[in-house]
Design an enzyme around this catalytic site. Structure first.
Site, mmCIF file in Angstrom:
data_model
loop_
_atom_site.group_PDB
_atom_site.id
_atom_site.type_symbol
_atom_site.label_atom_id
_atom_site.label_comp_id
_atom_site.label_asym_id
_atom_site.label_seq_id
_atom_site.Cartn_x
_atom_site.Cartn_y
_atom_site.Cartn_z
ATOM 1 N N HIS A 1 -4.748 -0.135 13.248
ATOM 2 C CA HIS A 1 -4.417 0.071 11.835
ATOM 3 C C HIS A 1 -3.769 1.443 11.701
ATOM 4 O O HIS A 1 -4.387 2.465 11.981
ATOM 5 C CB HIS A 1 -5.659 -0.016 10.957
ATOM 6 C CG HIS A 1 -5.351 0.085 9.489
ATOM 7 N ND1 HIS A 1 -5.081 -1.020 8.702
ATOM 8 C CD2 HIS A 1 -5.252 1.171 8.668
ATOM 9 C CE1 HIS A 1 -4.837 -0.636 7.473
ATOM 10 N NE2 HIS A 1 -4.934 0.691 7.421
ATOM 11 N N CYS A 2 -2.518 1.471 11.268
ATOM 12 C CA CYS A 2 -1.757 2.715 11.177
ATOM 13 C C CYS A 2 -1.760 3.199 9.731
ATOM 14 O O CYS A 2 -1.250 2.509 8.839
ATOM 15 C CB CYS A 2 -0.325 2.488 11.664
ATOM 16 S SG CYS A 2 0.675 3.999 11.660
#
Length: 451
Positions: free
Chosen positions: A123-124
Site C-alpha cells: 500500500h503506497c
C-alpha cells in the site's frame, strides 16, 4: 490512513512534481536562453517535457486505477488441474476472515483499503492506493520515468551552473534562488526513489524480472533462511516463468509498448500460470517451518469473561509461583561467641591468634542473600535476587587468580616443581669459625692486612 490524509499526500506529490518540472524551465532555463524561442531551447526542453508528461500520466493511472478486488461470492475451483492455494493449518482453500470470503492466489488483505487486493504488492501512501494486479505496471513505469526525468533535470540545471563558471554568464539573484531550490528538491526525490530503501526502483525492477511482489520477496527471504538452517529443502518459486514471460505478464506482450502508459496486464488476477518443471512436490507457497508452533483453531463458542479481581491467574486463582521477596524466611543473626572477636583488628586488645569467622557485609546481605555451597573450602558467597535475575557481588580478582594458580599447580602430574636442596652445614674447623665471624669484622681484618 484517512481519505483526507491520502488526498493531501497526492496533492503534495503533484505539487512537488510540478515545481521541479516547471520552475526549472521558467526561472532557470528560459532566462538563460535570453527569453527567446530557439531550436536549441526546443531541443533541450522537448525531451524533458515528454518525460514529465509520461510521468504524470502514469502517476494518474496509479492513483485512479483499481488494483483489483475479489469478486463477490468467488470460490476456488477445487477440480482444477493446476490445483489451488490452501491454508497451512486446515489444508483448505485460503479464506479471509475479515472479508469473510475466499482469497485467490497471491491475494492479501489490506488494512488501509479494508479489502483483499489481487496480487497485492504494498500500500503506497504517495498514490493513496494499493499497488496490485491492475496498476502494478503503471507503478513500475512511474518509477522508471521518475528516475529518467530527475536525472535529465539534474543534468540540465548542472549545465546551467557550469556555463556560469565557464563563460562568465552569472545568474541573477532569482535564478540563483531557484537553482538552489531545484537542487534541494530534485536530489532528495532521486535519492529516495532510486537509492534509498534498498534502491526502491531497482528493487521493483528486480521483482518484475522475477515475477514476485514485495510480500513474496519477504517470503522468499524467509524460505532461504529456512533452507540455510536445514529445516526444509530448497523449493522453487512457483510463479517465476522466465525473464521474458515475467515482463510480458505485467507490461504486456509487445516490447514496443512496455513503456507506454495504459497497457493492461495479462490475466484477470484470479489465477496465475505456474512455472514449468515445478519441483515443489505439491507443497504450498510459502512453505511452513516444521519447527514452528501451530496455533489451534479458536473455539467459536468461547466467550471471554472479565474476572472480578485483577490479581488472577489462568482460571481465576492466584499464581502459586508469584511470591514477593519479603515473604522469605529470614536467617537468625549469629550471636557473638568464642569464635568471634569482640574488638576490631586495630584495637590494642585484639588477639590475632583467635580463630575468626567472616561477618556478612550488611544486614541485607544476610537477609536477602542465598549462600553458595558449591565452592568447598572457600569463603561463602552471597547472591542477591533482583528483579531482573541474580546479582552476584564482586569478588577479589587477585584472590581468584591465586586460587586458580594453586588449583592448577596442585593437580598431580601437570607440573614438575623444583625444590632446591637445603644448604649444607659447614664442617667443624676453620671454615666453621670463619662462617661465624661477622662480615664487618672480616672487612676490618682485610683492610688491616692490606695496610
Amino acid at each position: 490512513m484517512g481519505r483526507l490524509t491520502g488526498r493531501l499526500f497526492v496533492f503534495f506529490t503533484t505539487c512537488l512534481i510540478a515545481f521541479i518540472a516547471y520552475s526549472s524551465q521558467i526561472f532557470i532555463i528560459w532566462p538563460w536562453y535570453g527569453r527567446e524561442f530557439s531550436i536549441e531551447l526546443l531541443e533541450l526542453l522537448l525531451p524533458f517535457n515528454i518525460l514529465v508528461g509520461l510521468l504524470l500520466w502514469n502517476y494518474a493511472l496509479c492513483v485512479n486505477t483499481d488494483p483489483g478486488a475479489v469478486p463477490p461470492n468467488w470460490r476456488p475451483n477445487v477440480n482444477d488441474e493446476d490445483g489451488y492455494e490452501v491454508k497451512k493449518l486446515t489444508r483448505g482453500p485460503r479464506y479471509c476472515r475479515t472479508c469473510e470470503s475466499y482469497k485467490p492466489p497471491r491475494a492479501h488483505h489490506c488494512r488501509q483499503c479494508k479489502r483483499c487486493v489481487l496480487r497485492m504488492d504494498h500500500h503506497c501512501p504517495w498514490v493513496n492506493n494499493c499497488v496490485g494486479h491492475f496498476n502494478y505496471g503503471h507503478f513500475v513505469r512511474f518509477l522508471f520515468y521518475v528516475d529518467l526525468a530527475c536525472s535529465y533535470h539534474l543534468a540540465m540545471v548542472t549545465r546551467r551552473v557550469w556555463s556560469s563558471t565557464s563563460y562568465w554568464d552569472e545568474p541573477s539573484g532569482r535564478e540563483l534562488i531557484f537553482i538552489v531550490l531545484n537542487f534541494a528538491t530534485c536530489i532528495p526525490v532521486l535519492v529516495a526513489v532510486g537509492i534509498f530503501r534498498s534502491a526502491h526502483s531497482l528493487y521493483h525492477f528486480y521483482s518484475l524480472l522475477g515475477n514476485s511482489t514485495t510480500i513474496e520477496g519477504w517470503e522468499k527471504d524467509k524460505v532461504a533462511t529456512l533452507v540455510r538452517r536445514g529445516r526444509i529443502r530448497e523449493i522453487k518459486f512457483p510463479y517465476n516463468l522466465g525473464m521474458r514471460r515475467n515482463i510480458d505478464a505485467v507490461l504486456g506482450p509487445n516490447p514496443l509498448t512496455w513503456c507506454w502508459p495504459g497497457v493492461p496486464p495479462q490475466g484477470d488476477g484470479l489465477k496465475y500460470p505456474l512455472a514449468d518443471g515445478d519441483d515443489s512436490g505439491g507443497e504450498e507457497w510459502p512453505p511452513k517451518d516444521p519447527e514452528a508452533y501451530e496455533h489451534p483453531e479458536a473455539d467459536p463458542n468461547y466467550q471471554f469473561q472479565l474476572p472480578a479481581s485483577p490479581w488472577t491467574y489462568q482460571n481465576g486463582s492466584l499464581n502459586p509461583n508469584l511470591q514477593p521477596p519479603s515473604t522469605r524466611r529470614r536467617k537468625p543473626a549469629a550471636a557473638p561467641g568464642p569464635d568471634y572477636s569482640a574488638v576490631p583488628p586495630y584495637h590494642p586488645d585484639y588477639n590475632a591468634d583467635e580463630s575468626q569467622r567472616r561477618y556478612p557485609a550488611s544486614e541485607s546481605e544476610e537477609d536477602d542473600g542465598e549462600e553458595n555451597d558449591d565452592a568447598v573450602g572457600r569463603p561463602r558467597e552471597f547472591v542477591r535476587r533482583g528483579s531482573e535475575g541474580y546479582e552476584v557481588r564482586p569478588i577479589d580478582r587477585e584472590a581468584l587468580l591465586r586460587r586458580y594458580v594453586e588449583d592448577r599447580t596442585a593437580e598431580p602430574g601437570r607440573y614438575h616443581l623444583y625444590v632446591p636442596d637445603p644448604p649444607s652445614e659447614p664442617e667443624s674447623g676453620p671454615e666453621e669459625e670463619d662462617e661465624r665471624i661477622p662480615l664487618s669484622e672480616k672487612l676490618e681484618m682485610w683492610r688491616t692486612n692490606v695496610a
